[in-house]
Design a protein around this motif. Sequence first.
Motif, mmCIF file in Angstrom:
data_model
loop_
_atom_site.group_PDB
_atom_site.id
_atom_site.type_symbol
_atom_site.label_atom_id
_atom_site.label_comp_id
_atom_site.label_asym_id
_atom_site.label_seq_id
_atom_site.Cartn_x
_atom_site.Cartn_y
_atom_site.Cartn_z
ATOM 1 N N GLU A 13 10.819 15.575 14.169
ATOM 2 C CA GLU A 13 11.678 14.701 13.395
ATOM 3 C C GLU A 13 12.556 13.816 14.262
ATOM 4 O O GLU A 13 13.331 13.033 13.753
ATOM 5 C CB GLU A 13 12.559 15.517 12.439
ATOM 6 N N ASP A 18 5.176 11.918 15.123
ATOM 7 C CA ASP A 18 4.800 12.524 13.852
ATOM 8 C C ASP A 18 3.954 11.506 13.098
ATOM 9 O O ASP A 18 4.449 10.742 12.273
ATOM 10 C CB ASP A 18 6.039 12.909 13.057
ATOM 11 N N ASN A 21 3.984 10.688 9.297
ATOM 12 C CA ASN A 21 5.099 9.960 8.708
ATOM 13 C C ASN A 21 5.251 8.559 9.300
ATOM 14 O O ASN A 21 6.329 7.973 9.261
ATOM 15 C CB ASN A 21 6.401 10.744 8.890
ATOM 16 N N CYS A 22 4.161 8.040 9.855
ATOM 17 C CA CYS A 22 4.158 6.694 10.451
ATOM 18 C C CYS A 22 3.070 5.870 9.777
ATOM 19 O O CYS A 22 2.065 6.408 9.307
ATOM 20 C CB CYS A 22 3.904 6.800 11.952
ATOM 21 N N GLN A 81 7.693 7.153 13.461
ATOM 22 C CA GLN A 81 8.292 7.613 12.213
ATOM 23 C C GLN A 81 9.707 7.090 12.033
ATOM 24 O O GLN A 81 10.171 6.904 10.896
ATOM 25 C CB GLN A 81 8.255 9.136 12.106
ATOM 26 N N SER A 84 9.205 3.569 10.673
ATOM 27 C CA SER A 84 8.571 3.619 9.359
ATOM 28 C C SER A 84 9.495 4.166 8.283
ATOM 29 O O SER A 84 9.601 3.593 7.187
ATOM 30 C CB SER A 84 7.303 4.484 9.424
ATOM 31 N N ARG A 85 10.174 5.269 8.575
ATOM 32 C CA ARG A 85 10.931 5.965 7.542
ATOM 33 C C ARG A 85 12.420 5.664 7.541
ATOM 34 O O ARG A 85 13.077 5.768 6.498
ATOM 35 C CB ARG A 85 10.719 7.482 7.680
ATOM 36 N N GLY A 90 10.781 3.303 4.592
ATOM 37 C CA GLY A 90 9.537 3.582 3.895
ATOM 38 C C GLY A 90 8.728 2.370 3.494
ATOM 39 O O GLY A 90 7.662 2.518 2.878
ATOM 40 N N SER A 92 6.109 -0.448 4.215
ATOM 41 C CA SER A 92 4.994 -0.553 5.140
ATOM 42 C C SER A 92 4.775 -1.992 5.591
ATOM 43 O O SER A 92 5.118 -2.952 4.877
ATOM 44 C CB SER A 92 3.722 -0.035 4.473
#
Length: 291
Positions: A13, A18, A21-22, A81, A84-85, A90, A92
Amino acid sequence: MTTRTRVTLGRREDLGADCANCFGLCCVALAFTRSVDFPVDKAAGDPCTNLDGADGCTIHPRLRAEGFRGCTVFDCSGAGQKVSRHTFAGRSWRDDDATRQAMFATFPVVRRLHELLRYLDEAITITPADTDAEPLTRNFERVRGLSDADPDTILGIDVDAEYDAARPLLLEASRSARALARGGDGRDTRADERRVGRFRVGPGADLVGADLLRADLRGASVRGALLIGADLTGADLRSCEFIGADLRDADLSGADLRRAVFLTQMQVNAARGDADTRLDDGFQRPTHWGG
């Protein structure tokens, strides 16, 4: 003295990749050229032909066999991640052109910041308990704050300046840790270098293809050295400093890399090794290593 709270190196994390989560950023945002590491050319911003609609790799188990060795070496240090997150919450790169352009520009910056965080994290870890780590922890928190910023702020960061500010702290932490391994006080910088046969082993050394079989390099430094294809079979590399060293195809079979300073997963991935290569906990043993 500040409390040594820090991000744990390699946790998924934070500073470890990760991919689940990417949004496959390394497969799209980055460029690569036809070479021993890649069988084709790809421009930055163009999706890799092996990327599927769910941001997965269609040939992941066969990457090396298909000629994509560079993919098996790469490590984003958790930037994928994060962007991305967190940075884009979130959204894209597939959603719209503005997000696409901003995300691809931001990802390489965050990746470098996360690499610096990993170095700072390790420097805090290896700093003796009776030494004030406050400058390191303060620098760590500053860089972590920058990596958490919004896209516009991130794109305005002078990452080279951040590395320049951290470099003296990293070198001092390395010097202290390696001096303890050698049983010295760390003031004699000549101890960073060794003679192994006809080779000078030290910072910035050209050791491409060098025969360093069973060399004793405890507490030495190969900072920025070229070790491409070097034979380090059975070498004692405990507490040796590796920051910036090029270990592509170096043979680490039977080598002891425990407590190696500033050794990264990418460097381990780029080298060759076997079941007898000794690594600290937290490193993943590459699947292409023998044994």
